[in-house]
Design an enzyme around this catalytic site. Sequence first.
Site, PDB file in Angstrom:
ATOM      1  N   ARG A   1       0.842  -1.212   0.000  1.00 31.09           N
ATOM      2  CA  ARG A   1       0.000   0.000   0.000  1.00 31.09           C
ATOM      3  C   ARG A   1       0.868   1.250   0.000  1.00 31.09           C
ATOM      4  NH1 ARG A   1      -1.654   2.102   4.447  1.00 31.09           N
ATOM      5  NH2 ARG A   1      -2.264   0.178   5.485  1.00 31.09           N
TER       6      ARG A   1
ATOM      7  N   TYR B   1     -14.835  15.511 -15.927  1.00 29.35           N
ATOM      8  CA  TYR B   1     -15.275  14.184 -15.541  1.00 29.35           C
ATOM      9  C   TYR B   1     -16.216  14.327 -14.336  1.00 29.35           C
ATOM     10  CZ  TYR B   1     -15.120   9.216 -14.760  1.00 29.35           C
ATOM     11  OH  TYR B   1     -15.476   7.897 -14.627  1.00 29.35           O
TER      12      TYR B   1
ATOM     13  N   ASP C   1      -6.327  17.768 -16.293  1.00 24.03           N
ATOM     14  CA  ASP C   1      -6.672  16.388 -16.602  1.00 24.03           C
ATOM     15  C   ASP C   1      -6.363  16.160 -18.082  1.00 24.03           C
ATOM     16  OD1 ASP C   1      -7.964  13.970 -17.285  1.00 24.03           O
ATOM     17  OD2 ASP C   1      -9.404  14.206 -15.647  1.00 24.03           O
TER      18      ASP C   1
ATOM     19  N   LYS D   1      -7.605   4.654 -19.640  1.00 25.38           N
ATOM     20  CA  LYS D   1      -7.992   5.028 -21.002  1.00 25.38           C
ATOM     21  C   LYS D   1      -6.824   4.805 -21.978  1.00 25.38           C
ATOM     22  CE  LYS D   1     -11.679   6.277 -18.725  1.00 25.38           C
ATOM     23  NZ  LYS D   1     -11.916   7.627 -18.255  1.00 25.38           N
TER      24      LYS D   1
HETATM   25  C1  LIG Z   1     -12.338   8.213 -17.085  1.00 27.03           C
HETATM   26  C2  LIG Z   1     -11.876   9.552 -16.709  1.00 27.03           C
HETATM   27  C3  LIG Z   1     -11.463   9.835 -15.399  1.00 27.03           C
HETATM   28  C4  LIG Z   1     -11.576   8.821 -14.293  1.00 27.03           C
HETATM   29  O1  LIG Z   1     -10.714   7.750 -14.459  1.00 27.03           O
HETATM   30  P1  LIG Z   1     -11.004   6.303 -13.847  1.00 27.03           P
HETATM   31  O2  LIG Z   1      -9.774   5.542 -14.217  1.00 27.03           O
HETATM   32  O3  LIG Z   1     -12.261   5.795 -14.491  1.00 27.03           O
HETATM   33  O4  LIG Z   1     -11.174   6.465 -12.378  1.00 27.03           O
HETATM   34  C5  LIG Z   1     -10.993  11.087 -15.122  1.00 27.03           C
HETATM   35  N1  LIG Z   1     -10.941  12.040 -16.063  1.00 27.03           N
HETATM   36  C6  LIG Z   1     -11.339  11.815 -17.325  1.00 27.03           C
HETATM   37  C7  LIG Z   1     -11.261  12.916 -18.321  1.00 27.03           C
HETATM   38  C8  LIG Z   1     -11.820  10.574 -17.690  1.00 27.03           C
HETATM   39  O5  LIG Z   1     -12.247  10.359 -18.945  1.00 27.03           O
END
Ligand SMILES: *Cc1c(COP(=O)(O)O)cnc(C)c1O
Length: 418
Positions: free
Chosen positions: A82, A135, A208, A233
């Site tokens: 962790r 998001y 982001d 992603k």
């Molecule tokens: C999917 C996504 C997230 C969150 O990511 P997870 O891996 O699903 O927790 C954050 N920001 C954007 C722009 C996303 O598309």
Amino acid sequence: MKSFDNFQINQKQSSIKWGEFVLKRTYGDEFGFETRAVHTGNDVDGETGAIKRPITMANSYELPYDPTNVNWSSADGNLYTRNGGSNQKYLQEKLASLEGGEDCIVLASGVAALSGLFFALLKSGDHVIFSSVTYIAVYRLLNELFNNKFNVETTIVDTTDINAVRSAVKPNTKLIHIETPGNPTLSISDIRAIADIAHENGALLSVDNTFASPYNQRPIELGADFTVESLTKYINGHGDAMGGAIIGKREYLDVIRAQSQVNLGGTISPFNAWLIMRGSVTLPLRMRQHNENALKVAKWLQKQKNISFVAYPGLENHKGHDIAKSQMSNGFGGVLSFGLKADHDTHNKFVQNLRVITSAVSLGHDESLIVFLGEDDERQYLYPEEFHNGFFRFSVGIEDAEDIINDLKQALEKVNLI
Ligand SMILES: *Cc1c(COP(=O)(O)O)cnc(C)c1O
């Protein structure tokens, strides 16, 4: 034989140095993005000579002779998974390099990265500005949790408008958080200009970068303090693992790492870190195909008479096209949004008829994914007019562009829209 000779444990606060695992070969900035995507973070395994570093699934590491000086909350050494493990460290090395940052923290999901950043940086009485298009978890975390429960002041701003960002700044503004391209409208915010506003006012900027990926955009090089990314992603790219990352300066990341892993427990599993490490090798190749396919699909959609709008920053008529061109170096990513001139149920029928494209959330996978976002999204008032009648967020995959377009075409024909 294991040895602790390389671990230096000096005092309670100091970390266990990560001696044995220091790369023998390093891949610095003198190497190109694609070379670093292949090599950085990998090395010959010290124990077996394997040319890929192994997965270490252990949750604990052997303690030194006298463990009483170990700082149990340290996130630096190999102590307890962790607090940090080998596989996440390999991936951190690669992502820091690809994003052009000093250091990186890899966590269990993109949302773990966002919440880790917010929890470490914000305290009650602080003010945070964030994009009106983000998001959904950003909206929930900042506008509901931090705001209502922890007395953090929040202002939602259309960050495509620089003057609106400037006028939202207050003396207690600590953080500006933007998403560009924004999910799901593909709105573009000017990273350089917003970084200047943040820094002129003693605030920090986090971006982001999930939709762009570091192949297309590197916010830290444009002036941001932090890049946050869902590794689920594009970075992993194969739709089979979840992860998130924060990239930025070590002075902040040391604190965020201790909070987000050791105390909030958002640690990634070694297996997921390994999968993402593997997937990320082909990031540049995949992104080139995503960029190319999405532009082709966007241009094709734009010519169809029953498509109400197409939002893709690579299209010249996109409001943010010029800024996107100035901050996205290789392309505009694989995600676009579009609407149909049709009623609610026709949208669902259209999706039901798709054969190559899958109806699922998530994005940035190898395969094309589409999601129908209906008319009653609670944040719709924050989106431009054309998004108010329901629309699709479409993550264009790396299949043959022709097959993707033909799939859209035959599904449109089935619902009499061609
Ligand atoms: C999917 C996504 C997230 C969150 O990511 P997870 O891996 O699903 O927790 C954050 N920001 C954007 C722009 C996303 O598309």
